[in-house]
Motif scaffolding. Structure first.
Motif, mmCIF file in Angstrom:
data_model
loop_
_atom_site.group_PDB
_atom_site.id
_atom_site.type_symbol
_atom_site.label_atom_id
_atom_site.label_comp_id
_atom_site.label_asym_id
_atom_site.label_seq_id
_atom_site.Cartn_x
_atom_site.Cartn_y
_atom_site.Cartn_z
ATOM 1 N N VAL A 78 0.830 -1.199 0.000
ATOM 2 C CA VAL A 78 0.000 0.000 0.000
ATOM 3 C C VAL A 78 0.867 1.251 0.000
ATOM 4 C CG1 VAL A 78 -1.571 1.306 1.428
ATOM 5 C CG2 VAL A 78 -1.927 -1.095 1.108
ATOM 6 N N ARG A 79 0.478 2.222 -0.790
ATOM 7 C CA ARG A 79 1.210 3.479 -0.835
ATOM 8 C C ARG A 79 0.563 4.430 0.149
ATOM 9 N NH1 ARG A 79 0.299 5.259 -6.231
ATOM 10 N NH2 ARG A 79 -0.584 3.316 -6.914
ATOM 11 N N GLY A 80 1.176 4.524 1.322
ATOM 12 C CA GLY A 80 0.563 5.317 2.363
ATOM 13 C C GLY A 80 1.061 6.743 2.406
ATOM 14 N N ALA A 81 2.299 6.919 2.831
ATOM 15 C CA ALA A 81 2.826 8.276 2.955
ATOM 16 C C ALA A 81 4.307 8.259 2.606
ATOM 17 C CB ALA A 81 2.637 8.802 4.363
ATOM 18 N N LEU A 82 4.806 9.420 2.170
ATOM 19 C CA LEU A 82 6.191 9.521 1.701
ATOM 20 C C LEU A 82 7.096 9.919 2.846
ATOM 21 C CD1 LEU A 82 8.055 9.559 -0.739
ATOM 22 C CD2 LEU A 82 7.518 11.944 -1.016
ATOM 23 N N ASP A 83 8.275 9.314 2.885
ATOM 24 C CA ASP A 83 9.220 9.648 3.940
ATOM 25 C C ASP A 83 10.630 9.583 3.372
ATOM 26 O OD1 ASP A 83 9.541 8.545 7.380
ATOM 27 O OD2 ASP A 83 9.868 10.452 6.388
ATOM 28 N N ILE A 84 11.553 10.258 4.019
ATOM 29 C CA ILE A 84 12.918 10.306 3.505
ATOM 30 C C ILE A 84 13.910 9.992 4.618
ATOM 31 C CG2 ILE A 84 13.082 12.780 3.958
ATOM 32 C CD1 ILE A 84 14.955 12.941 1.551
ATOM 33 N N GLU A 85 14.999 9.317 4.260
ATOM 34 C CA GLU A 85 16.121 9.181 5.189
ATOM 35 C C GLU A 85 17.099 10.274 4.822
ATOM 36 O OE1 GLU A 85 17.947 5.355 5.270
ATOM 37 O OE2 GLU A 85 15.994 4.397 5.056
ATOM 38 N N ILE A 86 17.068 11.342 5.576
ATOM 39 C CA ILE A 86 17.751 12.555 5.125
ATOM 40 C C ILE A 86 19.260 12.390 5.125
ATOM 41 C CG2 ILE A 86 17.884 13.646 7.390
ATOM 42 C CD1 ILE A 86 16.961 15.302 4.068
ATOM 43 N N VAL A 130 13.178 7.388 -8.960
ATOM 44 C CA VAL A 130 14.299 8.090 -9.604
ATOM 45 C C VAL A 130 15.411 8.459 -8.636
ATOM 46 C CG1 VAL A 130 12.820 9.055 -11.359
ATOM 47 C CG2 VAL A 130 13.364 10.391 -9.367
ATOM 48 N N CYS A 131 15.186 8.292 -7.321
ATOM 49 C CA CYS A 131 16.205 8.728 -6.384
ATOM 50 C C CYS A 131 17.470 7.883 -6.559
ATOM 51 C CB CYS A 131 15.679 8.596 -4.963
ATOM 52 S SG CYS A 131 16.872 9.010 -3.703
ATOM 53 N N PRO A 132 18.631 8.506 -6.792
ATOM 54 C CA PRO A 132 19.837 7.699 -7.015
ATOM 55 C C PRO A 132 20.350 7.023 -5.754
ATOM 56 C CG PRO A 132 20.341 10.029 -7.115
ATOM 57 C CD PRO A 132 18.884 9.932 -6.985
ATOM 58 N N LYS A 133 20.085 7.599 -4.608
ATOM 59 C CA LYS A 133 20.587 7.002 -3.361
ATOM 60 C C LYS A 133 19.543 6.141 -2.673
ATOM 61 C CE LYS A 133 24.567 8.727 -3.325
ATOM 62 N NZ LYS A 133 25.694 7.820 -3.539
ATOM 63 N N LYS A 134 18.363 6.027 -3.256
ATOM 64 C CA LYS A 134 17.279 5.224 -2.690
ATOM 65 C C LYS A 134 16.999 5.633 -1.254
ATOM 66 C CE LYS A 134 16.721 2.797 -6.331
ATOM 67 N NZ LYS A 134 16.130 3.738 -7.258
ATOM 68 N N CYS A 135 16.895 6.930 -1.002
ATOM 69 C CA CYS A 135 16.623 7.349 0.368
ATOM 70 C C CYS A 135 15.162 7.697 0.591
ATOM 71 C CB CYS A 135 17.500 8.526 0.752
ATOM 72 S SG CYS A 135 17.368 9.907 -0.352
#
Lengths: 359, 288, 222
Positions: free
Chosen positions: C31-39, C82-87
């Motif tokens: 499920v696509r819930g919410a977007l998050d990032i490992e900064i 598209v994120c190159p670092k997969k964060c």
């Protein structure tokens, strides 16, 4: 002879989307209909000037909330024609699986609204209970219940794992079983028939001349369906459209009912024959200048996309011709001479999706 | 009908309890309908929440005749129920209820909206459909029991259901129309919303709509009371009377959920042909 | 009449709805819930900002912030792809309702100056730098002969320079680097300046030199 003008919509409990029809009523018989559109115009076609062609997939998906996957499919077909690409085999099958699941959920939604329009609330909720199973399948395989965002130019983004494919086969059996329990009510119940038979008659010649499409056309006797063009995986199956000859609301209801059963069969066949391959072909650079169009069968009829490119990443023109837009002239002909109590039934029998009509 | 202080007091107490009973019956109605449709329904006390909310809203009225008509409707329901609890005359009850229903129609007609006008016309047609049937039911009861008084009808030797079975079916039809259930829910709020928005109740909102709701509850209690008269007698118990009320109401809700809404022409045809035929057959059989 | 069977059956079956929030449903896996990032992994390349269909991400690579408008995000997953670092990740839980519209900002460390990275791996990058510098010097017009002649010295100075930069950490490195060649003579001094220049040319494509650390960053972010 009292002549009143009753406004049907735009806010009306039976309409899924706002449509304004001014009904000129004389003693509960409708003599004239004056339509008025434009309540949900969002100007989505113009967004192609600022969003590039990959971002437009997500914009185009949100034109309609019920048939969203098929909009994306048609757009991707058009762009693949421009680029001269062809999607790999597994992607073609996955597209058809998701497309037919979308068709089933749309028809089940419509059947529920149709039942509600003649006051049969328990049948409405029964159809939507069946529809929940399909929503669960979409959520589990694609991540979202309605706007699934799986089509990209050149293929699909996600795969369905073998366990999920088996689970979908099981769910199709359950859906078919529950759906057939409602068959005798929908097709043979006395109250349902007396509210829908003979109402909103559209003759065979009128249907063709006015440009009807989809079940509106197939309920009047024409065997025309865009899936006969055999795009994607449909090449490998023999496809026969469902046709009824009566031309009234009852016939259109029967067409959609039988199409659900047909879609269940197509999904089962696709799952059993799905090949293994990669999911998409890579797309490099901007599309070459030129124009392309594509044709896809939406639950409501035939959807046409015309796409023009001038070699940059923004497409100067994306033109969408939706089936409900083509079905509104037949609606105006059907509504003349009917009783006030039949107006919701007849309006719903063309399956109006006004957010498609006014993008 | 005795006019002693005792009977008046009992009638007043029952009258005060009737809105509560009516609200609960409406709550059970919604809960049961929901279960038949495979979902949980609202809490049982939801109708009370709704009425309290409506009473707290600011009044938005189009003209003052509307308000007068809402009050007339409520007063007529109260008076009819009071006469019923005083075990009075059935025909008198019938005419008081008619006054209330006409008041509703007039209230809808004073406003110049197409939905209200159409709803008012349909409500009149509804009255045309169920009033003859109701009169026939009362006539049959009077014939079987000997007089129109509720007190005499309650004291028959054997329950009226055995001698008036077809009239019971006619009573079920009348209740379907009065309670606004499919296939006859053609003229008012909450039901024919697919065609004429709220019909007769379109232009009412806030406290006036609350008055109409409470009046409707009282009418429900009255109708169930008349249905109970089919089983009250010297030999049957109170539990049996409650049971017949419960079963009849369940049948009403069931019929609501298994049929679509029909048009007013069909309703006139069915009630006047089928209903009247049943009623007349039963009454003639009583006479001979 | 046909509906009677279905309706009566419903009386005895469990309800199709549930009493949310007392009873919650188990969420599916994809499920696509919410977007998050490992900064911490983010390199502020702004690919997500460029590819987002609803333009809800703003990246400032000078300040090192990644800002998301949660109400504009449609959770389509393009940025994740598209994120190159997969964060970037999309989690299963749907975003909780917000009481007011606002932006979510994550503060990360901005792009690190290159000498810090070069000092941790001293030998190899220095040699590579030396070779690259030789090629660059061969191509670059200012004093090509001098730099060719001074190759071994260049490599020494280059090898020394990153070490010094590690110690000095920014502008202070420049005068020190210039100082060293000065000790060996004016020729090499000019060479040193050219050496200082050639790394500038090289940093255009990869990393940032210590003497112009801040300036390079400004150039890139401009």
């Amino acid at each position: 002879m009292s002549r009143t003008i009753i406004p049907f919509g735009p806010q009306h409990p039976v309409l899924p989307e706002p449509l304004h029809l001014k009904l000129v009523v004389e003693d509960e018989i409708v003599s004239e209909v004056i339509p008025n559109l434009g309540y949900v115009h969002r100007g989505l076609e113009m967004l192609s000037r600022v969003r590039d062609m990959h971002q437009m997939i997500y914009v185009v998906e949100r034109v309609c909330g019920i048939c969203s996957c098929l909009h994306a499919l048609a757009y991707c077909h058009a762009l693949e024609k421009l680029y001269g690409l062809e999607a790999p085999p597994r992607a073609r099958y996955l597209r058809i699986i998701w497309g037919e699941l979308h068709r089933m959920h749309s028809h089940l939604l419509w059947l529920g609204l149709y039942a509600e329009s003649f006051g049969f609330e328990s049948l409405f909720l029964a159809f939507w209970k069946v529809r929940e199973r399909i929503m669960d399948i979409m959520e589990a395989t694609a991540g979202n219940r309605v706007v699934i965002s799986t089509n990209i130019i050149g293929g699909v983004r996600r795969d369905i794992s073998p366990e999920n494919l088996r689970w979908i086969m099981n769910e199709m059996d359950l859906v078919e079983k529950e759906f057939r329990q409602l068959m005798s009510t929908m097709l043979k119940d006395y109250t349902v028939e007396s509210r829908t038979r003979g109402k909103g008659y559209l003759s065979k010649e009128d249907a063709y001349a006015l440009g009807a499409c989809g079940p509106t056309l197939r309920g009047s006797g024409w065997a025309i369906d865009s899936r006969m063009l055999e795009y994607d995986a449909l090449k490998d199956f023999s496809f026969e459209p469902v046709v009824e000859h009566d031309g009234d609301s009852y016939a259109r209801g029967v067409v959609r009912f039988k199409e659900v059963l047909q879609s269940i069969g197509i999904v089962r066949e696709c799952i059993s024959k799905i090949p293994d391959s990669e999911l998409s072909v890579p797309v490099k650079g901007n599309p070459p200048a030129g124009e392309a169009w594509s044709n896809v069968e939406q639950p409501r009829g035939e959807l046409l996309y015309y796409v023009k490119s001038d070699g940059t990443k923004n497409l100067p023109r994306v033109r969408i011709r939706t089936p409900t837009f083509a079905n509104i002239p037949p609606l105006l002909v059907m509504l003349k001479g009917c009783e006030l109590a039949d107006v919701p039934v007849i309006t719903l029998s063309i399956d109006p999706c006004i957010s498609c009509t006014e993008r | 009908m005795e006019l002693s202080i005792f009977t008046i007091l009992i009638a007043l107490v029952l009258l005060l309890l009737s809105p509560l009973a009516g609200g609960f019956i409406t709550g059970v109605d919604r809960r049961l309908t929901a279960w038949l449709q495979s979902r949980y329904g609202p809490p049982l006390v939801q109708p009370f929440y709704d009425v309290l909310k409506l009473l707290g809203k600011a009044p938005m009225i189009v003209n003052s005749w509307q308000v007068l008509c809402a009050y007339i409707y409520l007063v007529s329901a109260v008076v009819a129920l009071f006469i019923f609890f005083m075990q009075g005359d059935l025909l008198l009850i019938f005419f008081v209820v008619t006054v209330g229903a006409v008041a509703q129609v007039v209230g809808a007609m004073t406003v110049n909206s197409p939905f209200g006008q159409t709803g008012a016309q349909r409500e009149l047609l509804q009255m045309l459909a169920y009033e003859p049937l109701l009169v026939m039911v009362f006539v049959g009861m009077a014939k079987a029991a000997g007089s129109f008084n509720v007190s005499d009808i309650m004291n028959v030797e054997e329950p009226l259901l055995f001698s008036l079975p077809l009239l019971f079916i006619a009573m079920v039809i009348v209740m379907l129309i009065k309670l606004r259930k499919s296939p006859f829910d053609i003229s008012s709020s909450g039901h024919a919303h697919q065609e004429i928005v709220s019909g007769v109740h379109t232009d009412y909102s806030g406290p006036q709509l609350a008055l109409l709701e409470i009046g409707h509850w009282l009418e429900v209690v009255l109708l169930l009371g008349i249905t109970a008269l089919f089983w009250t007698s010297q030999t049957t118990t109170f539990i049996g009377v409650i049971l017949i009320i419960v079963e009849t109401y369940f049948v009403e809700i069931l019929i609501d959920n298994i049929s679509a809404r029909m048009t007013w022409k069909w309703m006139l045809r069915t009630s006047l042909c089928t209903g009247m035929v049943l009623a007349l057959v039963n009454i003639f059989w009583l006479y001979y | 009449m046909y509906m009677t069977k279905n309706v009566l059956r419903n009386l005895f079956k469990k309800s199709a709805t549930r009493l949310y929030p007392l009873e919650k449903r188990e969420i599916f896996e994809n499920v696509r819930g919410a977007l998050d990032i490992e900064i911490d992994k983010c390199i502020f390349c702004r690919a997500c900002q460029l590819r987002c269909p609803s333009q809800c991400i703003t990246v400032d690579n000078k300040a090192g912030t990644w800002t998301l408008d949660p109400m504009a995000c449609v959770v389509c997953g393009v940025c994740v792809a598209v994120c190159p670092k997969k964060c970037l990740h999309i989690g299963k839980q749907y975003r909780a309702p917000l009481l007011e519209r606002g932006l979510i900002t994550h503060q990360g460390t901005p792009r690190v100056p290159k000498p810090k990275a070069a000092a941790t791996a001293p030998v190899v990058p220095a040699e590579q730098n030396a070779e690259a510098e030789v090629q660059k010097a061969a191509v670059a017009t200012p004093a090509p002969v001098n730099t060719e002649a001074a190759t071994p010295e260049i490599s020494e100075t280059v090898a020394e320079k990153p070490v010094e930069a590690d110690i000095s950490q920014a502008a202070a490195a420049a005068p020190e680097a210039v100082e060293k060649p000065e000790a060996t003579g004016t020729e090499i001094e000019t060479n040193a300046e050219q050496i200082l220049e050639t790394p500038q040319a090289e940093s255009e494509k990869t990393e940032v030199k210590p003497d112009d650390a801040e300036q390079k960053k400004e150039d890139l972010s401009a």
